[in-house]
Design a protein around this motif. Structure first.
Motif, PDB file in Angstrom:
ATOM      1  N   PHE A 139       0.849  -1.198   0.000  1.00  0.00           N
ATOM      2  CA  PHE A 139       0.000   0.000   0.000  1.00  0.00           C
ATOM      3  C   PHE A 139       0.877   1.238   0.000  1.00  0.00           C
ATOM      4  CE2 PHE A 139      -3.114   3.102   1.164  1.00  0.00           C
ATOM      5  CZ  PHE A 139      -4.314   2.596   0.690  1.00  0.00           C
ATOM      6  N   GLY A 140       0.949   1.890  -1.170  1.00  0.00           N
ATOM      7  CA  GLY A 140       1.710   3.127  -1.310  1.00  0.00           C
ATOM      8  C   GLY A 140       3.163   2.887  -1.694  1.00  0.00           C
ATOM      9  N   GLY A 141       3.779   3.920  -2.274  1.00  0.00           N
ATOM     10  CA  GLY A 141       5.225   3.936  -2.440  1.00  0.00           C
ATOM     11  C   GLY A 141       5.805   3.108  -3.561  1.00  0.00           C
ATOM     12  N   THR A 142       4.999   2.736  -4.574  1.00  0.00           N
ATOM     13  CA  THR A 142       5.540   1.957  -5.690  1.00  0.00           C
ATOM     14  C   THR A 142       5.051   2.504  -7.025  1.00  0.00           C
ATOM     15  OG1 THR A 142       3.727   0.351  -5.613  1.00  0.00           O
ATOM     16  CG2 THR A 142       5.733  -0.195  -4.373  1.00  0.00           C
ATOM     17  N   ARG A 143       5.849   2.245  -8.054  1.00  0.00           N
ATOM     18  CA  ARG A 143       5.440   2.519  -9.431  1.00  0.00           C
ATOM     19  C   ARG A 143       4.583   1.352  -9.929  1.00  0.00           C
ATOM     20  NH1 ARG A 143      10.774   3.463  -8.672  1.00  0.00           N
ATOM     21  NH2 ARG A 143      11.463   5.645  -8.818  1.00  0.00           N
ATOM     22  N   ARG A 144       4.050   1.486 -11.144  1.00  0.00           N
ATOM     23  CA  ARG A 144       3.145   0.469 -11.650  1.00  0.00           C
ATOM     24  C   ARG A 144       3.801  -0.907 -11.702  1.00  0.00           C
ATOM     25  NH1 ARG A 144      -1.369   0.772 -16.459  1.00  0.00           N
ATOM     26  NH2 ARG A 144      -1.816  -1.467 -16.519  1.00  0.00           N
ATOM     27  N   ASP A 145       5.101  -0.957 -12.004  1.00  0.00           N
ATOM     28  CA  ASP A 145       5.776  -2.253 -12.091  1.00  0.00           C
ATOM     29  C   ASP A 145       6.170  -2.817 -10.733  1.00  0.00           C
ATOM     30  OD1 ASP A 145       7.892  -0.639 -11.345  1.00  0.00           O
ATOM     31  OD2 ASP A 145       9.138  -1.079 -13.099  1.00  0.00           O
ATOM     32  N   ASN A 239       2.156  -1.010   8.869  1.00  0.00           N
ATOM     33  CA  ASN A 239       3.505  -1.254   8.358  1.00  0.00           C
ATOM     34  C   ASN A 239       3.632  -2.606   7.659  1.00  0.00           C
ATOM     35  OD1 ASN A 239       4.403   1.236   9.341  1.00  0.00           O
ATOM     36  ND2 ASN A 239       4.877   0.365  11.348  1.00  0.00           N
ATOM     37  N   THR A 240       2.717  -3.528   7.936  1.00  0.00           N
ATOM     38  CA  THR A 240       2.800  -4.838   7.279  1.00  0.00           C
ATOM     39  C   THR A 240       2.662  -4.728   5.773  1.00  0.00           C
ATOM     40  OG1 THR A 240       0.405  -5.297   7.399  1.00  0.00           O
ATOM     41  CG2 THR A 240       1.764  -5.965   9.307  1.00  0.00           C
ATOM     42  N   MET A 241       2.024  -3.649   5.307  1.00  0.00           N
ATOM     43  CA  MET A 241       1.778  -3.495   3.876  1.00  0.00           C
ATOM     44  C   MET A 241       2.748  -2.527   3.214  1.00  0.00           C
ATOM     45  SD  MET A 241      -2.394  -3.579   3.981  1.00  0.00           S
ATOM     46  CE  MET A 241      -2.486  -2.639   5.527  1.00  0.00           C
ATOM     47  N   ALA A 242       3.786  -2.082   3.945  1.00  0.00           N
ATOM     48  CA  ALA A 242       4.830  -1.272   3.331  1.00  0.00           C
ATOM     49  C   ALA A 242       5.566  -2.134   2.308  1.00  0.00           C
ATOM     50  CB  ALA A 242       5.794  -0.770   4.392  1.00  0.00           C
ATOM     51  N   ASP A 278      -3.757   7.262  -0.141  1.00  0.00           N
ATOM     52  CA  ASP A 278      -2.387   7.254  -0.654  1.00  0.00           C
ATOM     53  C   ASP A 278      -1.821   8.661  -0.475  1.00  0.00           C
ATOM     54  OD1 ASP A 278      -0.028   7.148  -2.078  1.00  0.00           O
ATOM     55  OD2 ASP A 278      -0.946   6.586  -3.989  1.00  0.00           O
ATOM     56  N   LEU A 279      -0.789   8.819   0.343  1.00  0.00           N
ATOM     57  CA  LEU A 279      -0.230  10.148   0.610  1.00  0.00           C
ATOM     58  C   LEU A 279       0.252  10.823  -0.668  1.00  0.00           C
ATOM     59  CD1 LEU A 279       0.201  11.662   3.405  1.00  0.00           C
ATOM     60  CD2 LEU A 279      -0.554   9.288   3.550  1.00  0.00           C
ATOM     61  N   ASN A 280       0.779  10.056  -1.586  1.00  0.00           N
ATOM     62  CA  ASN A 280       1.259  10.660  -2.827  1.00  0.00           C
ATOM     63  C   ASN A 280       0.111  11.224  -3.657  1.00  0.00           C
ATOM     64  OD1 ASN A 280       3.740   9.852  -1.967  1.00  0.00           O
ATOM     65  ND2 ASN A 280       4.170   8.492  -3.675  1.00  0.00           N
ATOM     66  N   TYR A 281      -1.007  10.507  -3.696  1.00  0.00           N
ATOM     67  CA  TYR A 281      -2.160  11.046  -4.414  1.00  0.00           C
ATOM     68  C   TYR A 281      -2.695  12.287  -3.706  1.00  0.00           C
ATOM     69  CZ  TYR A 281      -6.672  11.683  -6.539  1.00  0.00           C
ATOM     70  OH  TYR A 281      -7.751  12.254  -7.183  1.00  0.00           O
ATOM     71  N   LEU A 282      -2.726  12.286  -2.384  1.00  0.00           N
ATOM     72  CA  LEU A 282      -3.186  13.465  -1.643  1.00  0.00           C
ATOM     73  C   LEU A 282      -2.244  14.639  -1.863  1.00  0.00           C
ATOM     74  CD1 LEU A 282      -4.374  11.868   1.724  1.00  0.00           C
ATOM     75  CD2 LEU A 282      -5.766  12.595  -0.230  1.00  0.00           C
ATOM     76  N   GLY A 283      -0.943  14.358  -1.994  1.00  0.00           N
ATOM     77  CA  GLY A 283      -0.003  15.427  -2.319  1.00  0.00           C
ATOM     78  C   GLY A 283      -0.278  15.991  -3.699  1.00  0.00           C
ATOM     79  N   GLN A 284      -0.510  15.111  -4.657  1.00  0.00           N
ATOM     80  CA  GLN A 284      -0.827  15.536  -6.014  1.00  0.00           C
ATOM     81  C   GLN A 284      -2.088  16.388  -6.046  1.00  0.00           C
ATOM     82  OE1 GLN A 284      -0.981  12.288  -8.882  1.00  0.00           O
ATOM     83  NE2 GLN A 284      -2.616  13.313  -9.996  1.00  0.00           N
ATOM     84  N   ALA A 285      -3.053  16.040  -5.184  1.00  0.00           N
ATOM     85  CA  ALA A 285      -4.317  16.771  -5.128  1.00  0.00           C
ATOM     86  C   ALA A 285      -4.227  18.054  -4.310  1.00  0.00           C
ATOM     87  CB  ALA A 285      -5.406  15.868  -4.551  1.00  0.00           C
ATOM     88  N   GLY A 286      -3.061  18.320  -3.701  1.00  0.00           N
ATOM     89  CA  GLY A 286      -2.878  19.532  -2.922  1.00  0.00           C
ATOM     90  C   GLY A 286      -3.338  19.434  -1.492  1.00  0.00           C
ATOM     91  N   PRO A 298       4.850   9.721  -7.393  1.00  0.00           N
ATOM     92  CA  PRO A 298       3.599   9.482  -8.108  1.00  0.00           C
ATOM     93  C   PRO A 298       2.608   8.695  -7.260  1.00  0.00           C
ATOM     94  CG  PRO A 298       5.247   7.915  -8.833  1.00  0.00           C
ATOM     95  CD  PRO A 298       5.953   8.881  -7.905  1.00  0.00           C
ATOM     96  N   ALA A 299       1.332   8.890  -7.542  1.00  0.00           N
ATOM     97  CA  ALA A 299       0.299   8.078  -6.890  1.00  0.00           C
ATOM     98  C   ALA A 299       0.477   6.614  -7.279  1.00  0.00           C
ATOM     99  CB  ALA A 299      -1.085   8.572  -7.289  1.00  0.00           C
ATOM    100  N   GLN A 300       0.148   5.722  -6.363  1.00  0.00           N
ATOM    101  CA  GLN A 300       0.267   4.291  -6.646  1.00  0.00           C
ATOM    102  C   GLN A 300      -0.941   3.818  -7.461  1.00  0.00           C
ATOM    103  OE1 GLN A 300      -0.134   1.676  -3.307  1.00  0.00           O
ATOM    104  NE2 GLN A 300       0.696  -0.106  -4.385  1.00  0.00           N
ATOM    105  N   PRO A 301      -0.730   3.234  -8.636  1.00  0.00           N
ATOM    106  CA  PRO A 301      -1.845   2.706  -9.434  1.00  0.00           C
ATOM    107  C   PRO A 301      -2.255   1.318  -8.942  1.00  0.00           C
ATOM    108  CG  PRO A 301       0.198   2.417 -10.634  1.00  0.00           C
ATOM    109  CD  PRO A 301       0.557   3.107  -9.335  1.00  0.00           C
ATOM    110  N   MET A 302      -2.941   1.281  -7.828  1.00  0.00           N
ATOM    111  CA  MET A 302      -3.199   0.023  -7.125  1.00  0.00           C
ATOM    112  C   MET A 302      -3.997  -0.977  -7.956  1.00  0.00           C
ATOM    113  SD  MET A 302      -4.270   1.627  -3.433  1.00  0.00           S
ATOM    114  CE  MET A 302      -3.299   2.925  -2.659  1.00  0.00           C
ATOM    115  N   VAL A 303      -5.095  -0.509  -8.548  1.00  0.00           N
ATOM    116  CA  VAL A 303      -5.951  -1.406  -9.327  1.00  0.00           C
ATOM    117  C   VAL A 303      -5.204  -1.886 -10.572  1.00  0.00           C
ATOM    118  CG1 VAL A 303      -8.096  -1.565 -10.653  1.00  0.00           C
ATOM    119  CG2 VAL A 303      -8.086  -0.436  -8.420  1.00  0.00           C
TER     120      VAL A 303
END
Length: 370
Positions: A139-145, A239-242, A278-286, A298-303
């Motif tokens: 959850f969070g902190g990764t690129r699409r790959d 933290n288990t999902m870091a 996702d903190l990165n998406y919230l940052g992107q959204a201001g 970048p926001a994590q593209p989870m789906v």
């Protein structure tokens, strides 16, 4: 606990800890694994969320819902996050061993989806049903790959938990006076806008069973030189999902490959390519200040990540069905229970596969035996 008619609760002594499970009155313990379904809840919830689903499944099945450590009635033993979700999946295995269930059909919701994927990496399963699962890369902190954005996974884990939400969990706040109350979070994030349930008090009760003791929810955080200034610690649920601790993308190499059903709501606010958690998406959204930009955070593209991994699973011979439900949030089993149960019964082999696929927005067959 508030139990619906026909359901019972009991504690199971396992080799690891005491685990609480829900069962249906009258289910036969001698039921074969092929007719046994085990439900695993998500973060900030418990087995209580599965009650409607359990009650309406065919009587020929044996259905069990398990409380993870620190949730429901199960012991609030601290969680070693450096093992990813293995504390949870090992507890689940110990529970099924105590119940003399060698394998079963597993259903996991949100974080529970990650738990059952980890379980499948370590033990044989008959099928996996993943409802709004955490991405295979965490959850969070990764690129699409799946590659990590920083060496310390800045912006993921327990540091992202809202302190007032944690406080209200601890105080067992049942009000809707603030956006950070569990009831408001249920209405705003667990389900789609406008959804209402006569059982909302039970769902909130389930959320309030979350232990906020040291080592449980949310966990510890450490400072980071990277934006937004914190990184995951080593204990606790979030933290288990870091991504440095959690990666279940190896399911693509399972042999044999159990059939997989992936159910998710198109308007999910939690597990999404544009997740409000996702903190990165919230940052992107201001919403979170000083976002360093898409190149750095970048926001994590989870789906999309889940679709990529399950697509590769299918390419390598697996049987995968995706059920994407329009107008549904994080809780398809509550919001669209009939469709959810029908899809589950098909993947466990209780119902035959439909001869005509549903419309593309409702069901996408990546690869299927039929």
């Amino acid at each position: 606990m508030t139990l619906f008619d026909g359901l019972t609760s009991r504690a199971i002594d396992t080799s690891r800890l005491a685990v609480t499970i829900l069962e249906r009155t009258g289910d036969d313990p001698a039921t074969t694994p092929e007719r046994t379904v085990v439900f695993v809840h998500g973060n900030v919830s418990s087995s209580l969320f599965w009650q409607e689903t359990m009650r309406h499944l065919p009587a020929e099945l044996r259905v069990i819902a398990v409380d993870l450590r620190g949730f429901g009635g199960t012991e609030n033993v601290p969680v070693d996050a450096t093992r990813g979700v293995r504390d949870f999946s090992d507890d689940l295995h110990a529970t099924l061993t105590a119940l003399e269930i060698p394998t079963a059909h597993l259903v996991g919701w949100s974080m529970g989806g990650g738990v059952v994927m980890q379980y499948a990496l370590d033990h044989p399963v008959l099928s996996l049903t993943l409802q709004s699962p955490v991405s295979p890369y965490g959850f969070g902190g990764t690129r699409r790959d799946g590659s990590r954005l920083t060496d310390d996974d800045a912006g993921t884990g327990a540091g992202g938990a809202n302190p007032d939400f944690v406080k209200r969990l601890t105080e067992h706040d049942t009000s809707d006076e603030a956006q950070t109350s569990p009831r408001s979070v249920f209405r705003g994030a667990y389900v789609s806008p406008g959804y209402r349930s006569e059982h909302e008090d039970v769902w909130v009760e389930s959320m309030l069973t979350t232990s906020t003791a040291t080592g449980n929810y949310p966990g510890d955080a450490v400072q980071s030189a990277n934006w937004p200034g914190f990184a995951p610690g080593t204990t606790g649920v979030l933290n288990t999902m870091a991504p440095k601790y959690f990666d279940v993308s190896g399911i693509v190499d399972l042999d044999p490959k159990p059939p997989i059903l992936w159910v998710h709501g198109v308007t999910d606010a939690i597990v999404s390519d544009t997740s409000f958690f996702d903190l990165n998406y919230l940052g992107q959204a201001g919403v979170v200040p000083d976002w360093p930009g898409e190149d750095v955070a970048p926001a994590q593209p989870m789906v999309s990540q889940t679709r990529d991994v399950l697509g590769l699973y299918a390419e390598r011979g697996g049987d995968v069905r995706e059920l994407a439900l329009e107008g549904v949030g994080h809780s398809a089993h509550l919001e669209r229970p009939v469709e959810f149960r029908a899809a589950l019964l098909r993947v466990i082999g209780y119902l035959a596969q439909p001869s005509d696929p549903a419309p593309p927005t409702e069901a996408i067959i990546l690869r299927s035996a039929d």
